[in-house]
Design an enzyme around this catalytic site. Structure first.
Site, PDB file in Angstrom:
ATOM      1  N   PRO A   1       6.005 -24.954  -0.185  1.00 57.10           N
ATOM      2  CA  PRO A   1       6.874 -23.801   0.017  1.00 57.10           C
ATOM      3  C   PRO A   1       7.852 -24.015   1.173  1.00 57.10           C
ATOM      4  O   PRO A   1       7.489 -24.591   2.203  1.00 57.10           O
ATOM      5  CB  PRO A   1       5.902 -22.667   0.341  1.00 57.10           C
ATOM      6  CG  PRO A   1       4.668 -23.354   0.838  1.00 57.10           C
ATOM      7  CD  PRO A   1       4.619 -24.730   0.242  1.00 57.10           C
ATOM      8  N   GLY A   2       9.076 -23.599   0.990  1.00 61.40           N
ATOM      9  CA  GLY A   2      10.068 -23.681   2.063  1.00 61.40           C
ATOM     10  C   GLY A   2      10.559 -22.287   2.393  1.00 61.40           C
ATOM     11  O   GLY A   2      10.271 -21.714   3.432  1.00 61.40           O
ATOM     12  N   ARG A   3      11.294 -21.711   1.427  1.00 60.54           N
ATOM     13  CA  ARG A   3      11.917 -20.403   1.620  1.00 60.54           C
ATOM     14  C   ARG A   3      10.917 -19.340   2.081  1.00 60.54           C
ATOM     15  O   ARG A   3      11.193 -18.567   2.982  1.00 60.54           O
ATOM     16  CB  ARG A   3      12.537 -19.957   0.288  1.00 60.54           C
ATOM     17  CG  ARG A   3      13.434 -18.729   0.384  1.00 60.54           C
ATOM     18  CD  ARG A   3      13.780 -18.208  -1.011  1.00 60.54           C
ATOM     19  NE  ARG A   3      14.339 -19.189  -1.893  1.00 60.54           N
ATOM     20  CZ  ARG A   3      15.644 -19.461  -2.011  1.00 60.54           C
ATOM     21  NH1 ARG A   3      16.521 -18.786  -1.323  1.00 60.54           N
ATOM     22  NH2 ARG A   3      16.052 -20.403  -2.846  1.00 60.54           N
TER      23      ARG A   3
ATOM     24  N   ARG B   1      25.690 -18.988   1.174  1.00 57.51           N
ATOM     25  CA  ARG B   1      24.923 -18.655  -0.039  1.00 57.51           C
ATOM     26  C   ARG B   1      25.627 -17.651  -0.944  1.00 57.51           C
ATOM     27  O   ARG B   1      25.403 -17.642  -2.139  1.00 57.51           O
ATOM     28  CB  ARG B   1      23.501 -18.205   0.312  1.00 57.51           C
ATOM     29  CG  ARG B   1      22.683 -19.323   0.979  1.00 57.51           C
ATOM     30  CD  ARG B   1      21.204 -19.018   1.089  1.00 57.51           C
ATOM     31  NE  ARG B   1      20.548 -19.028  -0.201  1.00 57.51           N
ATOM     32  CZ  ARG B   1      20.182 -17.963  -0.875  1.00 57.51           C
ATOM     33  NH1 ARG B   1      20.395 -16.758  -0.371  1.00 57.51           N
ATOM     34  NH2 ARG B   1      19.609 -18.058  -2.047  1.00 57.51           N
TER      35      ARG B   1
ATOM     36  N   CYS C   1      39.376 -19.080   6.542  1.00 59.92           N
ATOM     37  CA  CYS C   1      40.615 -18.900   5.790  1.00 59.92           C
ATOM     38  C   CYS C   1      40.345 -19.112   4.318  1.00 59.92           C
ATOM     39  O   CYS C   1      40.730 -20.145   3.749  1.00 59.92           O
ATOM     40  CB  CYS C   1      41.656 -19.878   6.290  1.00 59.92           C
ATOM     41  SG  CYS C   1      42.281 -19.375   7.866  1.00 59.92           S
ATOM     42  N   GLU C   2      39.674 -18.170   3.725  1.00 57.86           N
ATOM     43  CA  GLU C   2      39.297 -18.326   2.332  1.00 57.86           C
ATOM     44  C   GLU C   2      38.836 -16.968   1.814  1.00 57.86           C
ATOM     45  O   GLU C   2      37.966 -16.339   2.429  1.00 57.86           O
ATOM     46  CB  GLU C   2      38.160 -19.355   2.263  1.00 57.86           C
ATOM     47  CG  GLU C   2      37.761 -19.704   0.892  1.00 57.86           C
ATOM     48  CD  GLU C   2      37.128 -21.098   0.801  1.00 57.86           C
ATOM     49  OE1 GLU C   2      37.439 -21.987   1.629  1.00 57.86           O
ATOM     50  OE2 GLU C   2      36.326 -21.273  -0.109  1.00 57.86           O
TER      51      GLU C   2
HETATM   52  N1  LLP Z   1       9.971 -28.991  -3.175  1.00 61.16           N
HETATM   53  C1  LLP Z   1      11.064 -29.516  -3.745  1.00 61.16           C
HETATM   54  C2  LLP Z   1      10.982 -30.813  -4.402  1.00 61.16           C
HETATM   55  C3  LLP Z   1      12.269 -28.816  -3.711  1.00 61.16           C
HETATM   56  O1  LLP Z   1      13.345 -29.333  -4.284  1.00 61.16           O
HETATM   57  C4  LLP Z   1      12.338 -27.566  -3.035  1.00 61.16           C
HETATM   58  C5  LLP Z   1      13.587 -26.818  -2.955  1.00 61.16           C
HETATM   59  C6  LLP Z   1      11.160 -27.060  -2.441  1.00 61.16           C
HETATM   60  C7  LLP Z   1       9.992 -27.806  -2.539  1.00 61.16           C
HETATM   61  C8  LLP Z   1      11.109 -25.754  -1.699  1.00 61.16           C
HETATM   62  O2  LLP Z   1      11.394 -24.682  -2.517  1.00 61.16           O
HETATM   63  P1  LLP Z   1      11.331 -23.191  -1.911  1.00 61.16           P
HETATM   64  O3  LLP Z   1       9.885 -22.867  -1.633  1.00 61.16           O
HETATM   65  O4  LLP Z   1      12.141 -23.190  -0.703  1.00 61.16           O
HETATM   66  O5  LLP Z   1      11.911 -22.353  -2.986  1.00 61.16           O
HETATM   67  N2  LLP Z   1      19.819 -24.011  -1.362  1.00 61.16           N
HETATM   68  C9  LLP Z   1      19.171 -23.146  -2.332  1.00 61.16           C
HETATM   69  C10 LLP Z   1      17.735 -23.531  -2.556  1.00 61.16           C
HETATM   70  C11 LLP Z   1      17.559 -24.947  -3.023  1.00 61.16           C
HETATM   71  C12 LLP Z   1      16.124 -25.319  -3.168  1.00 61.16           C
HETATM   72  C13 LLP Z   1      15.989 -26.793  -3.294  1.00 61.16           C
HETATM   73  N3  LLP Z   1      14.666 -27.278  -3.428  1.00 61.16           N
HETATM   74  C14 LLP Z   1      19.292 -21.695  -1.854  1.00 61.16           C
HETATM   75  O6  LLP Z   1      19.912 -21.447  -0.844  1.00 61.16           O
HETATM   76  O7  LLP Z   1      18.798 -20.803  -2.521  1.00 61.16           O
END
Ligand code: LLP
Length: 441
Positions: free
Chosen positions: A295-297, A334, A365-366
């Protein structure tokens, strides 16, 4: 649930983040400013880690997907919380190593890792590399031989699950640059190929179905598809995978159109995955694999708030009111990229009724430089502090110096105390790498 009700507003009517008054933070550190709530990040790491411990006997690892927000301090927190991290570039790897992150708990991703990134990963002793191409298998095998190591790898598999999310952040539909497809047999073929590599140790498989996903069924469907694939492989190749990495992707709250999930409730995603995993393993008589999630987000997203100062206000009668702030697409691209929606509040008047629908515009400027469209605010005035919520993930990490604006600094708050974790940029930083060649002098 109207999540405005869950915001912390102090006696002065100011927004509070991690025990700190947002208006004081804006005064002390200036705006635009990213503010990260340390306790929220720690709570999320613990929820995932504890669930693997409790429901899966600790037979797994939580990785923080550091592409969501990467800087030295966040790797320190992840290390202290005893979880791993995933990195997707030499730069993220460098940052993790520089923060003293244990290399054996780093997973390296990327659909087109550069040779120098792979070599650097091996030199660092990265625990696992998630391979996404035949050429990468060849190169990694050769590099491992040269360095006299046997590198642990996973193969990135595309299980063909179409999750309900923005098409740019879906990653496992049939047309994807990521992974070997199960459906067309390429996943099976690359497994057979990888097993022949003497200097690589294939531990198992990885998949990631996309981001900002709320439906548990998308994740359990991925479990089913991966298990059916692993079962078929065992029959065909006699290979039994011992590790399964199911990626990340759990959705977070941006507006009241999204579910508001408490940190504790995120355990339910993992519980659903673990329960499906156990039942599939049982059905196929397959030993329970080492479980990895990324998990990231959901770890950093709701921990973050961006503070801006309101500048000019432009009303186009009968059409729209623009509230311009001192940030923009350079600190949060985003909206421009995904038409992402956010909730904004006036941090200095957080207790006032929100009565106007406005668009928060940036200073680039966009025309497309909008931070958030159609947000409900009290009538804003120049000098107000505007807070955009849930900006901890994919904001700082996707920021740029567009128009030679500064990427805002980041402060980490805990128990009311705030410290820089990313310092402000200066004009000098903007020209640091610029060169005027002789021919122009
Ligand atoms: N693992 C892999 C292989 C991934 O490609 C990603 C996210 C994650 C884990 C983590 O996913 P999360 O838990 O964060 O959903 N820039 C975009 C999001 C791109 C996500 C890319 N990969 C945004 O701002 O929504």
């Amino acid at each position: 649930m109207n999540t405005r009700e869950t915001l912390k507003i102090n006696k002065k009517g100011h927004l509070e983040i991690g025990g700190a008054d947002a208006v004081d933070l804006a005064k002390q550190f200036g705006t635009p400013l990213y503010v990260m709530d340390e306790q929220y990040i720690r709570d999320m790491c613990r929820v995932y880690r504890d669930t693997i411990d409790k429901e899966y006997g600790g037979n797994g690892l939580v990785l923080y997907a550091s592409k969501a927000f990467s800087c030295l301090a966040v790797y320190k927190i992840a290390a202290q919380e005893n979880i791993g991290v995933d990195v997707v570039s030499g730069g993220e790897l460098y940052t993790a190593i520089k923060a003293g992150f244990p290399a054996d708990k780093i997973y390296m991703h990327g659909n087109n890792k550069l040779p120098q990134e792979l070599e650097y990963a091996l030199d660092c002793g990265v625990g696992t590399i998630v391979v996404d191409a035949y050429a990468e298998l060849d190169l990694l095998d050769a590099l491992s031989e040269k360095k006299g190591i046997r590198q642990n790898i996973l193969l990135r598999i595309n299980p063909g699950v179409e999750a309900h999310t923005h098409r740019f952040i879906q990653t496992a539909k049939t047309d994807s640059k990521f992974g070997f497809s199960i459906a067309d047999g390429s996943a099976r073929n690359v497994t057979a190929y990888a097993l022949q590599k003497k200097n690589l140790c294939l531990k198992g498989f990885h998949c990631h179905i996309g981001s900002q996903i709320f439906e548990k069924q998308s994740f359990t469907l991925a479990v089913d598809k991966m298990f059916d694939f692993m079962g078929a492989l065992r029959n065909e190749l006699g290979y039994e995978a011992s590790a399964l990495n199911l990626g990340g992707g759990y959705g977070i709250w941006y507006t009241d159109e999204d579910a508001k999930i408490s940190s504790v409730e995120y355990a339910l995603y993992l519980e659903a995955i673990i329960s499906e995993l156990k039942s599939k393993a049982n059905e196929l008589n397959f030993p329970l694999p080492y479980l990895v999630i990324e998990p990231g987000r959901s770890i950093v997203g709701e921990a973050g708030v961006t503070l801006y100062t309101v500048g000019n206000i432009k009303e186009i009668p009968g059409i729209k009111k623009y509230v311009a702030v001192d940030g923009g697409m350079f600190d949060n691209p985003r909206y421009a990229l995904y038409q992402a929606k956010y909730t904004a509040i006036l941090a200095n008047r957080a207790d006032e009724a929100a009565t106007e629908v406005v668009s928060v515009a940036g200073k680039c400027c966009e025309s497309g430089d909008i931070v958030c469209a159609n947000v409900l605010l009290p009538p804003a005035k120049s000098g107000d502090i505007l807070a955009v919520l849930s900006t901890g993930a994919y904001n700082y990490s996707m920021a740029s110096n567009y128009n030679r604006n500064f990427v805002p600094p980041v402060v980490l708050v805990k128990d009311g105390k705030a410290d820089y974790i990313v310092k402000p940029q200066t004009y000098e930083d903007l020209v640091r790498n610029d060169v005027i060649p002789e021919s122009l002098k």
